[in-house]
Design a protein around this motif. Structure first.
Motif, short mmCIF file in Angstrom:
data_model
loop_
_atom_site.label_atom_id
_atom_site.label_comp_id
_atom_site.label_asym_id
_atom_site.label_seq_id
_atom_site.Cartn_x
_atom_site.Cartn_y
_atom_site.Cartn_z
N TRP A 385 0.84 -1.20 0.00
CA TRP A 385 0.00 0.00 0.00
C TRP A 385 0.87 1.24 0.00
O TRP A 385 2.04 1.21 0.36
CB TRP A 385 -0.96 0.02 1.19
N SER A 386 0.27 2.34 -0.41
CA SER A 386 0.96 3.63 -0.38
C SER A 386 -0.06 4.74 -0.31
O SER A 386 -1.24 4.55 -0.61
CB SER A 386 1.84 3.81 -1.63
N VAL A 387 0.39 5.93 0.11
CA VAL A 387 -0.42 7.14 0.03
C VAL A 387 0.44 8.19 -0.66
O VAL A 387 1.57 8.45 -0.27
CB VAL A 387 -0.90 7.61 1.42
N THR A 388 -0.11 8.78 -1.73
CA THR A 388 0.64 9.69 -2.58
C THR A 388 0.06 11.08 -2.49
O THR A 388 -1.15 11.27 -2.41
CB THR A 388 0.61 9.20 -4.04
N MET A 389 0.95 12.08 -2.55
CA MET A 389 0.59 13.49 -2.47
C MET A 389 0.40 14.07 -3.87
O MET A 389 1.25 13.88 -4.75
CB MET A 389 1.70 14.25 -1.74
N TYR A 390 -0.68 14.82 -4.06
CA TYR A 390 -0.94 15.52 -5.32
C TYR A 390 -1.43 16.94 -5.04
O TYR A 390 -2.16 17.16 -4.07
CB TYR A 390 -2.01 14.80 -6.16
N ASP A 391 -1.07 17.85 -5.89
CA ASP A 391 -1.66 19.17 -5.88
C ASP A 391 -3.16 19.03 -6.20
O ASP A 391 -3.53 18.33 -7.14
CB ASP A 391 -0.97 20.07 -6.92
N ALA A 392 -4.01 19.69 -5.45
CA ALA A 392 -5.45 19.52 -5.63
C ALA A 392 -5.95 20.15 -6.92
O ALA A 392 -7.00 19.73 -7.45
CB ALA A 392 -6.21 20.13 -4.45
#
Length: 475
Positions: A385-392
């Motif tokens: 699993w992972s959690v990724t950051m994105y500009d909204a």
């Protein structure tokens, strides 16, 4: 507008073009006024309009697939961005990061390899190498985005081998002892992924990636050796069809990929020129009806796409993909969000834009979220699993000082809690606390969104029994 797109360069370009439809001049309000038809003209208009809306909903997914097929295969040799001629594999040869802005929400977890295949003349055979101790999947969908098969550790194991892909109804000879998977359509899409643990592991994954082969049955078992891919510069462009042009594209893809079980539906579309080569000869009344039907059909699909998720603790989940039956609106909505979305049994992609108070996430704040020790992924078959950051705003990964774009079970040097859970700090400003700094996921100094990926989830995940934790502002 489009929340979740499958990670392929030109397909995302396609979906980016779809996201512009709401503001495209051809959909401007002044061009949508309905003529005040009377008498038989009104009857003709109303019926054509109703059928046009139904056709837009029914055909949204196959038209997107057909446009993507054309775009992805519009090269003369395999490229390192995933493009390749029909019946050849196109690899994406590195993990993607903040530099890659051709499509939204790419992952930083896997290498990709894909192919568009034509089963009309003869079956194809896919060769998969032995893949030990690594997540892998070769997701195969037909032109209606119905799942043909998901090949992977969970379904066929790690030994690799040959797999025949045939159009349903094929009656020729097939090799003994080789699995056969049938598609309802002439064209299929193979979307493969190989998990990558770290930078050092990426080279090993690339070597495995190059060993996949796709060959006509007549070249089995030695065909399909991948050439060295050419380097792609820039992203391909596409103009997604609208109005009458969209219905013309629908007519094409339905003629090439007919479904016998949908024959009654398709026969009703003959009134608007679909299936009987009649679009060119439609009356002006019916053409006008179709122009407006496309606009309103698009709005219906968009609304369904924006509300198709199931929110739990601020995370939005999608539990239906790959098996739509006659739920054409659900099929259209999911594919507007993410063309060819994985079956939930193979991967799930919950996302969030707000904190525990319902306020939009912003990097000027600091947040914490504690993921449980057991994230309900099947590690025995390579699940992670992972959690990724994105500009909204644009949903691209975010450049940061420590080159960290995601945190998850593959991330090294994290500090876990005594019970095995993991508390992640999310902020633009680097934390001063050592543990928070070790577990820091950098955010932009702006609004952002997060997307969790659960590869090979356990049953509790895709049946809705597992939930992710809430996310709290900590300052």
């Amino acid at each position: 507008m489009i929340n979740r797109l499958l990670n392929k360069t030109s397909i995302a370009t396609l979906l980016a073009s779809v996201s512009m439809l709401a503001t495209t001049p051809s959909l401007a309000a002044e061009e949508q006024a309905t003529v005040n038809y009377t008498g038989r003209d009104k009857v003709e208009y109303d019926y054509a309009y109703a059928l046009g809306v139904q056709a837009t909903v029914y055909g949204w997914a196959p038209v997107m697939m057909d446009v993507a097929l054309e775009l992805q295969t519009s090269v003369d040799a395999p490229m390192d961005n995933g493009q390749a001629p029909v019946n050849q594999i196109g690899p994406i040869t590195r993990l993607w990061d903040h530099r890659d802005r051709s499509y939204t929400t790419p992952n930083n977890d896997t290498l990709y390899l894909q192919a568009w295949a034509d089963l009309e003349d003869e079956p194809l055979v896919l060769f998969v190498p032995e893949i030990k101790d690594r997540y892998w999947i070769e997701q195969i969908v037909d032109m209606y985005t119905e799942s043909v098969v998901d090949l992977g550790n969970a379904t066929v194991g790690d030994q690799g081998g040959y797999f025949v892909l045939a159009k349903r109804g094929y009656e020729g000879e097939l090799p003994e002892g080789v699995e056969v998977h049938y598609s309802n359509t002439r064209y299929i899409w193979l979307a493969g992924r190989l998990g990558v643990e770290n930078a050092q592991d990426e080279e090993k994954a690339r070597e495995l990636q190059s060993q996949f082969r796709l060959m006509p049955l007549s070249e089995y078992p030695n065909g399909g050796v991948q050439p060295e891919p050419k380097h792609a510069t820039g992203a391909p462009t596409v103009q997604f069809p609208q109005g009458i042009a969209w219905f013309e594209r629908l007519d094409k893809v339905l003629n090439e990929n007919p479904l016998a079980e949908d024959k009654p539906v398709l026969e009703s579309f003959e009134y608007i020129g679909i299936g009987n080569d009649g679009l060119a000869n439609l009356s002006d009344v019916r053409k006008h009806a179709l122009e407006n039907a496309f606009k309103d059909g698009f709005a219906i699909i968009l609304d369904a796409a924006m509300h198709s998720d199931t929110p739990v603790n601020g995370w939005n989940w999608e539990y239906k993909a790959g098996a739509y039956g006659a739920d054409y609106l659900q099929r259209a909505a999911i594919n507007m969000n993410s063309i060819g979305l994985n079956s939930p049994e193979r991967a799930m992609y919950p996302k969030r834009y707000v904190d525990s108070e319902g306020e939009l996430l912003h990097g000027e704040n600091s947040y914490t979220v504690t993921f449980p020790a057991d994230m309900q992924v099947n590690e025995e078959i390579g699940g992670f699993w992972s959690v990724t950051m994105y500009d909204a705003q644009d949903r691209f990964m975010v450049e940061n000082a420590i080159d960290r774009f995601k945190i998850g079970s593959m991330t090294e040097d994290l500090v876990y809690n005594k019970d095995g859970s993991l508390t992640i700090t999310i902020s633009h400003q680097e934390p001063t606390d050592a543990t928070a700094r070790a577990n820091w996921l950098p955010a932009p100094n702006d609004s952002f969104m997060l997307q969790v990926r659960l590869y090979e989830p356990n049953e509790s995940v895709y049946t809705g029994q597992f939930s992710l934790p809430e996310m709290y502002k900590s300052n």
